[in-house]
Enzyme design. Structure first.
Site, PDB file in Angstrom:
ATOM      1  N   ASP A 171     -24.419  18.945  32.685  1.00  9.49           N
ATOM      2  CA  ASP A 171     -23.558  18.575  33.891  1.00  9.49           C
ATOM      3  C   ASP A 171     -23.884  19.443  34.790  1.00  9.49           C
ATOM      4  O   ASP A 171     -24.179  20.994  33.930  1.00  9.49           O
ATOM      5  CB  ASP A 171     -21.649  18.600  32.666  1.00  9.49           C
ATOM      6  CG  ASP A 171     -20.712  18.347  33.730  1.00  9.49           C
ATOM      7  OD1 ASP A 171     -21.729  17.208  35.131  1.00  9.49           O
ATOM      8  OD2 ASP A 171     -20.520  19.171  34.491  1.00  9.49           O
ATOM      9  N   ASP A 205     -21.882  20.331  37.918  1.00 10.42           N
ATOM     10  CA  ASP A 205     -20.548  20.974  38.848  1.00 10.42           C
ATOM     11  C   ASP A 205     -19.394  21.148  37.688  1.00 10.42           C
ATOM     12  O   ASP A 205     -18.864  20.462  36.659  1.00 10.42           O
ATOM     13  CB  ASP A 205     -19.744  20.047  39.516  1.00 10.42           C
ATOM     14  CG  ASP A 205     -20.132  19.435  41.000  1.00 10.42           C
ATOM     15  OD1 ASP A 205     -20.434  20.630  41.748  1.00 10.42           O
ATOM     16  OD2 ASP A 205     -20.513  18.446  41.054  1.00 10.42           O
TER      17      ASP A 205
END
Length: 220
Positions: free
Chosen positions: A14, A16
Site C-alpha cells: 500500500d 498512503d
C-alpha cells in the site's frame, strides 16, 4: 502474540500510511468535502483511510447516487494531486525501498496513477515498476481485487505474498485475498495484522538465494 517474522516470495505495498505519510493532505481535503456536504469532519476522517474516494463517499452518504460520488471523486483526486504540502516518507521507507529493489514487489494503492506519482515523488521514494492503481480495478479496498491483481502480475500465488497495510480496509482486503498482512503504523495495530511495526525502521529484509524473503520485525 503477533509474529516477529514473516516469510514470503513477493511483497504487495500500500502507499498512503504505509510508505508515504500523506495524512495532512488527506485531512485537509476531506475536511473541506465533509463541510461542503453537511457532515462532521471528525466522523468523516474515521472512514477515509484505505478506500478509493467514491467508496468513502458511499459509506458517508449512503443515499446519494453513485454518479455524484464518482464526479466528486474526480474533483477530490485533482485536489489531492495538486497538494503535496506535508507529504513525507514513513520512517524507514527510503531504506526499505532500496532493500527490496531487486525483489518481487508491487504498489497496490487506492490512489490513481497521477496521485501515486505525485505523492511518491514528493516523499522522494522510488516508484515500483509494477503498480496496481485505482484505474486498474473495478472495486475499492476492502475488496481484494487489487492485491489479487498484483500477485498475478508478479506471478505468485496469494499465499506466497505479504501485504503491507496501514488501514482497516486495506488489512481486510489483504486477508480476503488469502494473504498475510504486515501492519504499518498506529491505525494498523487495532486490526490484528499478522505482524505489526510502528514504522519501517523496525523492519529488516532478508533475501535468500532460493527466492524466499524473510521480514524480521525488530523490537524497540
Amino acid at each position: 502474540m503477533p509474529a516477529t517474522a514473516l516469510t514470503a516470495r513477493a511483497l504487495l505495498l500500500d502507499m498512503d500510511g504505509t510508505l508515504v505519510n500523506s495524512d495532512a493532505v488527506v485531512e485537509r481535503c476531506w475536511r473541506r468535502w465533509a463541510l461542503r456536504n453537511g457532515l462532521d469532519p471528525e466522523e468523516a476522517l474515521k472512514v477515509v483511510h484505505g478506500r478509493q474516494g467514491y467508496a468513502t463517499m458511499a459509506v458517508l452518504l449512503p443515499e446519494r447516487p453513485m454518479e455524484q460520488n464518482y464526479a466528486d471523486n474526480k474533483v477530490m483526486l485533482a485536489e489531492e494531486t495538486a497538494d503535496t504540502d506535508g507529504v513525507v516518507p514513513i520512517g524507514g521507507a527510503p531504506a526499505f525501498m532500496d532493500a527490496i529493489a531487486a525483489l518481487p514487489h508491487a504498489l497496490v494503492t487506492s490512489a490513481d496513477l497521477a496521485l501515486a506519482t505525485a505523492r511518491m515523488g514528493a516523499a522522494g521514494l522510488r516508484m515500483p515498476d509494477l503498480r496496481v492503481t485505482a484505474e486498474s480495478v473495478g472495486a475499492s479496498k476492502p475488496d481484494p481485487e487489487g492485491f489479487l491483481k498484483g500477485a498475478a502480475a508478479l506471478g505468485f500465488a496469494p499465499e506466497d505474498c505479504v501485504v503491507f497495510e496501514d488501514s482497516e480496509a486495506g488489512i481486510a482486503a489483504g486477508r480476503a485475498a488469502g494473504m498475510r498482512v504486515l501492519g504499518v503504523g498506529p491505525r494498523a495495530g487495532a486490526h490484528s495484522p499478522d505482524a505489526h511495526v510502528a514504522d519501517l525502521t523496525q523492519l529488516r529484509v532478508e533475501a535468500a538465494a532460493d527466492g524466499a524473503i524473510t521480514l524480521h520485525v525488530q523490537a524497540r
